[in-house]
Write a protein that holds these residues in place. Structure first.
Motif, PDB file in Angstrom:
ATOM      1  N   SER A   2       0.824  -1.188   0.000  1.00 29.69           N
ATOM      2  CA  SER A   2       0.000   0.000   0.000  1.00 29.69           C
ATOM      3  C   SER A   2       0.863   1.244   0.000  1.00 29.69           C
ATOM      4  CB  SER A   2      -0.909  -0.021   1.242  1.00 29.69           C
ATOM      5  OG  SER A   2      -0.135  -0.059   2.411  1.00 29.69           O
ATOM      6  N   ASP A   3       0.326   2.310  -0.542  1.00 22.67           N
ATOM      7  CA  ASP A   3       0.977   3.611  -0.638  1.00 22.67           C
ATOM      8  C   ASP A   3       2.130   3.637  -1.635  1.00 22.67           C
ATOM      9  OD1 ASP A   3       0.677   3.866   2.934  1.00 22.67           O
ATOM     10  OD2 ASP A   3      -0.723   4.538   1.389  1.00 22.67           O
ATOM     11  N   LEU A   4       2.377   2.555  -2.343  1.00 24.66           N
ATOM     12  CA  LEU A   4       3.368   2.519  -3.396  1.00 24.66           C
ATOM     13  C   LEU A   4       2.668   2.300  -4.726  1.00 24.66           C
ATOM     14  CD1 LEU A   4       6.121   0.219  -1.802  1.00 24.66           C
ATOM     15  CD2 LEU A   4       6.121   2.711  -1.936  1.00 24.66           C
ATOM     16  N   GLN A   5       3.170   2.943  -5.767  1.00 21.87           N
ATOM     17  CA  GLN A   5       2.597   2.750  -7.088  1.00 21.87           C
ATOM     18  C   GLN A   5       2.977   1.365  -7.594  1.00 21.87           C
ATOM     19  OE1 GLN A   5       3.900   5.505 -10.074  1.00 21.87           O
ATOM     20  NE2 GLN A   5       2.788   4.481 -11.728  1.00 21.87           N
ATOM     21  N   THR A   6       1.982   0.549  -7.878  1.00 19.37           N
ATOM     22  CA  THR A   6       2.238  -0.816  -8.307  1.00 19.37           C
ATOM     23  C   THR A   6       1.778  -1.034  -9.747  1.00 19.37           C
ATOM     24  OG1 THR A   6       0.114  -1.593  -7.434  1.00 19.37           O
ATOM     25  CG2 THR A   6       2.027  -1.695  -5.964  1.00 19.37           C
ATOM     26  N   ILE A   7       2.483  -1.917 -10.442  1.00 23.29           N
ATOM     27  CA  ILE A   7       2.182  -2.233 -11.837  1.00 23.29           C
ATOM     28  C   ILE A   7       2.249  -3.747 -12.008  1.00 23.29           C
ATOM     29  CG2 ILE A   7       2.869  -1.921 -14.257  1.00 23.29           C
ATOM     30  CD1 ILE A   7       4.268   0.653 -13.432  1.00 23.29           C
ATOM     31  N   LYS A   8       1.361  -4.293 -12.804  1.00 19.21           N
ATOM     32  CA  LYS A   8       1.367  -5.711 -13.113  1.00 19.21           C
ATOM     33  C   LYS A   8       1.537  -5.876 -14.623  1.00 19.21           C
ATOM     34  CE  LYS A   8      -1.604  -9.828 -12.812  1.00 19.21           C
ATOM     35  NZ  LYS A   8      -2.911 -10.332 -12.341  1.00 19.21           N
ATOM     36  N   TYR A   9       2.662  -6.447 -15.033  1.00 12.73           N
ATOM     37  CA  TYR A   9       2.937  -6.689 -16.447  1.00 12.73           C
ATOM     38  C   TYR A   9       2.489  -8.104 -16.797  1.00 12.73           C
ATOM     39  CZ  TYR A   9       5.913  -2.536 -16.229  1.00 12.73           C
ATOM     40  OH  TYR A   9       6.385  -1.258 -16.059  1.00 12.73           O
ATOM     41  N   GLU A  10       1.604  -8.218 -17.768  1.00 10.42           N
ATOM     42  CA  GLU A  10       1.106  -9.527 -18.178  1.00 10.42           C
ATOM     43  C   GLU A  10       1.826  -9.998 -19.432  1.00 10.42           C
ATOM     44  OE1 GLU A  10      -3.103  -9.781 -18.403  1.00 10.42           O
ATOM     45  OE2 GLU A  10      -3.438  -8.800 -16.477  1.00 10.42           O
ATOM     46  N   THR A  11       1.798 -11.305 -19.651  1.00  7.24           N
ATOM     47  CA  THR A  11       2.376 -11.906 -20.844  1.00  7.24           C
ATOM     48  C   THR A  11       1.292 -12.715 -21.550  1.00  7.24           C
ATOM     49  OG1 THR A  11       3.035 -13.991 -19.787  1.00  7.24           O
ATOM     50  CG2 THR A  11       4.578 -12.130 -19.610  1.00  7.24           C
ATOM     51  N   LYS A  12       1.643 -13.292 -22.682  1.00  9.91           N
ATOM     52  CA  LYS A  12       0.689 -14.113 -23.423  1.00  9.91           C
ATOM     53  C   LYS A  12       0.428 -15.451 -22.735  1.00  9.91           C
ATOM     54  CE  LYS A  12       1.812 -12.101 -27.923  1.00  9.91           C
ATOM     55  NZ  LYS A  12       2.328 -12.356 -29.290  1.00  9.91           N
ATOM     56  N   ARG A  13       1.333 -15.850 -21.841  1.00 12.53           N
ATOM     57  CA  ARG A  13       1.175 -17.119 -21.141  1.00 12.53           C
ATOM     58  C   ARG A  13       0.295 -16.941 -19.905  1.00 12.53           C
ATOM     59  NH1 ARG A  13       4.053 -21.815 -21.452  1.00 12.53           N
ATOM     60  NH2 ARG A  13       5.797 -20.843 -22.562  1.00 12.53           N
ATOM     61  N   LYS A  14      -0.673 -17.803 -19.722  1.00 15.35           N
ATOM     62  CA  LYS A  14      -1.581 -17.729 -18.580  1.00 15.35           C
ATOM     63  C   LYS A  14      -0.800 -17.860 -17.272  1.00 15.35           C
ATOM     64  CE  LYS A  14      -5.712 -19.897 -16.626  1.00 15.35           C
ATOM     65  NZ  LYS A  14      -6.694 -21.012 -16.753  1.00 15.35           N
ATOM     66  N   ASN A  15      -1.144 -17.015 -16.311  1.00 15.59           N
ATOM     67  CA  ASN A  15      -0.549 -17.030 -14.967  1.00 15.59           C
ATOM     68  C   ASN A  15       0.908 -16.605 -14.927  1.00 15.59           C
ATOM     69  OD1 ASN A  15      -2.854 -17.913 -13.492  1.00 15.59           O
ATOM     70  ND2 ASN A  15      -2.507 -19.998 -14.217  1.00 15.59           N
TER      71      ASN A  15
END
Length: 214
Positions: A2-15
């Motif tokens: 919390s209180d930090l800018q978070t990013i989630k990078y996705e790929t073509k592979r599931k999970n």
């Protein structure tokens, strides 16, 4: 985080994802502007399998792997990786239908890697793949390479989720993600850190186990 800018990078592979937080972070010997969160990959089976399947695809018929040496708590990924290398019908691999050891290092009080007598046969005269969360300064991986050599093993490759390096003292490093995936990624020695020079305080201390906010 919390209180930090978070990013989630996705790929073509599931999970298969890369989760990061932006800020001012310190490891034991470096400062960086990204915290790479791999806790779920190390702990959640579906994500560990996705990481292992991606890494297994980098190793083909000319790569021998008898043992996976798991650093940074990557044992779940290591077990999945051994499974893919030995049983996958989608990967043409030297190790298919063979048994692979999955081992973890033990550390002495002086932070040197130790293998007990009953573990040494899994290293000596074996082809060892080193598995790490990340390869940045290379300090942890170099210690593992030295230990494998000392105990009579042969390093055949280095695998990681994230790496800033393509090789480590001549050994190839195969990673899923690298700095090109992270906009403006930087890592510095403490006295060279641009945040410190501007008087910005640290957001958290980080290591392979996680982070501690300050």
């Amino acid at each position: 985080m919390s209180d930090l800018q978070t990013i989630k990078y996705e790929t073509k592979r599931k999970n298969l994802f890369l989760r990061v937080a932006l800020g001012h972070f310190a490891t034991s010997n470096r400062h960086t502007n990204y915290y790479i969160d791999v806790v779920s990959q190390k702990s959640r089976l579906s994500e560990a399998k996705a990481v292992a399947e991606e890494l297994a695809s980098y190793y083909y018929a000319d790569t021998k792997v008898d043992t996976v040496l798991c650093l940074d708590g990557t044992e779940v990924i290591g077990a999945c990786l051994a499974n893919f290398l030995t049983k996958s019908d989608n990967i043409v691999n030297f190790n298919r239908h063979k048994s692979i050891y999955v081992v973890s290092p033990e550390y002495t009080n002086s932070n040197q890697i130790l293998f007990r007598d009953n573990i040494v046969p899994m290293i000596k005269d074996k082809n060892v793949m080193i598995l790490a969360v990340s390869v940045s300064s290379g300090k942890t991986v170099l210690a593992a390479i030295d230990a494998v050599r000392y105990y009579g093993g042969n390093v055949t490759g280095i695998s990681s989720i994230f790496s800033t390096e393509k090789e480590c003292i001549g050994y190839p490093v195969h990673s899923i993600f690298d700095p090109k995936d992270l906009d403006g990624y930087g890592v510095w020695r403490p006295h060279e850190c641009p945040f410190c020079k501007q008087g910005e305080k640290l957001d958290a201390l980080i290591n392979s186990h996680g982070y501690s906010k300050l």
